[in-house]
Scaffold this active site. Sequence first.
Site, mmCIF file in Angstrom:
data_model
loop_
_atom_site.group_PDB
_atom_site.id
_atom_site.type_symbol
_atom_site.label_atom_id
_atom_site.label_comp_id
_atom_site.label_asym_id
_atom_site.label_seq_id
_atom_site.Cartn_x
_atom_site.Cartn_y
_atom_site.Cartn_z
ATOM 1 N NE ARG A 54 -2.804 0.555 3.442
ATOM 2 C CZ ARG A 54 -2.321 1.243 4.483
ATOM 3 N NH1 ARG A 54 -2.054 2.525 4.374
ATOM 4 N NH2 ARG A 54 -2.136 0.643 5.647
ATOM 5 C CE1 TYR A 107 -13.957 10.273 -17.607
ATOM 6 C CE2 TYR A 107 -13.632 10.659 -15.262
ATOM 7 C CZ TYR A 107 -13.960 9.810 -16.304
ATOM 8 O OH TYR A 107 -14.284 8.506 -16.043
ATOM 9 C CG ASP A 179 -7.139 14.741 -16.953
ATOM 10 O OD1 ASP A 179 -6.360 14.021 -17.595
ATOM 11 O OD2 ASP A 179 -8.313 14.406 -16.678
ATOM 12 C CE LYS A 204 -10.169 6.384 -19.678
ATOM 13 N NZ LYS A 204 -10.491 7.722 -19.228
HETATM 14 C C1 LIG Z 1 -11.035 8.275 -18.059
HETATM 15 C C2 LIG Z 1 -10.639 9.643 -17.665
HETATM 16 C C3 LIG Z 1 -10.463 9.977 -16.311
HETATM 17 C C4 LIG Z 1 -10.743 9.004 -15.188
HETATM 18 O O1 LIG Z 1 -9.812 7.969 -15.146
HETATM 19 P P1 LIG Z 1 -10.111 6.493 -14.568
HETATM 20 O O2 LIG Z 1 -8.861 5.745 -14.849
HETATM 21 O O3 LIG Z 1 -11.306 5.968 -15.276
HETATM 22 O O4 LIG Z 1 -10.376 6.658 -13.105
HETATM 23 C C5 LIG Z 1 -10.026 11.256 -16.013
HETATM 24 N N1 LIG Z 1 -9.803 12.172 -16.984
HETATM 25 C C6 LIG Z 1 -9.985 11.893 -18.284
HETATM 26 C C7 LIG Z 1 -9.725 12.945 -19.293
HETATM 27 C C8 LIG Z 1 -10.413 10.625 -18.670
HETATM 28 O O5 LIG Z 1 -10.594 10.367 -19.975
#
Ligand SMILES: *Cc1c(COP(=O)(O)O)cnc(C)c1O
Length: 389
Positions: A54, A107, A179, A204
């Site tokens: 963890r 998002y 992000d 992603k």
């Molecule tokens: C999918 C996504 C997230 C969230 O990520 P998870 O891995 O699903 O928790 C955040 N920001 C963007 C731009 C995303 O496409």
Amino acid sequence: MGITTTAAVHADQRLGRGNAVAPPIFQTATFQADTAEDFARVAVEPRGHDFYTRYGNPNHAQVAAVVAELEGTEAAMVTASGMAALTTTVLALVSAGDHVIGQKSTYGGTASVLTTLLPRFGVTVTQVDQTDITAFERAFTPRTRLVLVETPSNPLLQITDLKAVADLAHANGATVVADNTFATPINQRPIESGVDLVWHSATKYLNGHSDVSAGVIAGPAEALDRIWDVGVLTGATLGPFDAWLLLRGLRTLPLRVPRHNANGEALAAALEAHPAVSRVHHPSLASHPQHELATRQMTGFGGVLSVEFEDGYDQADAFLGGLGLFQRAASLGGTESLAVHPAAMWRGMLDEAQIAASGVPLGLIRLAAGIEESEDLVADVIAAADAAA
Ligand SMILES: *Cc1c(COP(=O)(O)O)cnc(C)c1O
């Protein structure tokens, strides 16, 4: 690109690998120490990876080393999802009474953190139009601690001027967190524009194979130490096997992203010329209102685009139903192409007024190009658009 392909393969520097060429999976929840002194040392080591999983694990450390190198940061850490990366970062940086600036187009999970979660803990939030730098400027208050940006944004591909926002935030004593999921460090390095911390849904492009949920945060070591301490408490730990898969995915990121970029551009150009399509959102297009800004801060435009159909919801639905190479699924950034109809996905969650407030038209489809041949993907979308016309 030479530097990044080398970094993706070598940045973990054989960390924790023994004599093995491929990293072993440290499928262990805990690590033994030989002496009381050793045990006391590993228990408090900042961002250590041989005490308790963890707190950290060698497979996490390998991923973090590669991500830090790609993003051009001192340090990075791995979490169990993109949302874990965001919530851990936010919890580490804000307290009751603070103010946070976010974007209107962002998002869905980030939007819920801004509108629902943070207010419950006495944090106030202002969401701004990210295309208007004066909207950011007006939003600062003496209590603003944090600015959360996302560029290109999901699903409208709006662009945030990273340097302008970073300059404003620093002048106001706030931290900027970006992000970078849609762009990846191959197309955009926010740190070079003055952003303080970068996070990803590694689910992603970074992993790139639609088989892992994961997140990462990258930035200065001092900030990562604080975020790490909160991550130990929130416990959103990535399993060692998933970290191993993520490292394997990262090795080919610099090879995959240019193909995603080429496919995104080819699809955007082909669909923009189709009579059933009223608008295509992709930063590569000269018709994108922020094409010039995108060209300045990005070196590639990514594989995600969205397409608006002239006749709205039903036509968009018919187009999606007619696609052969795109699967109807949430997510993006994998080797295979995916497509979603946000208005259809939100039917069970939001009412019509909420969908309208999102700014996402009912006839909009988000396409996430995989790494298939451009000609095949273009032929597929044109056939589906012809059939829906
Ligand atoms: C999918 C996504 C997230 C969230 O990520 P998870 O891995 O699903 O928790 C955040 N920001 C963007 C731009 C995303 O496409």
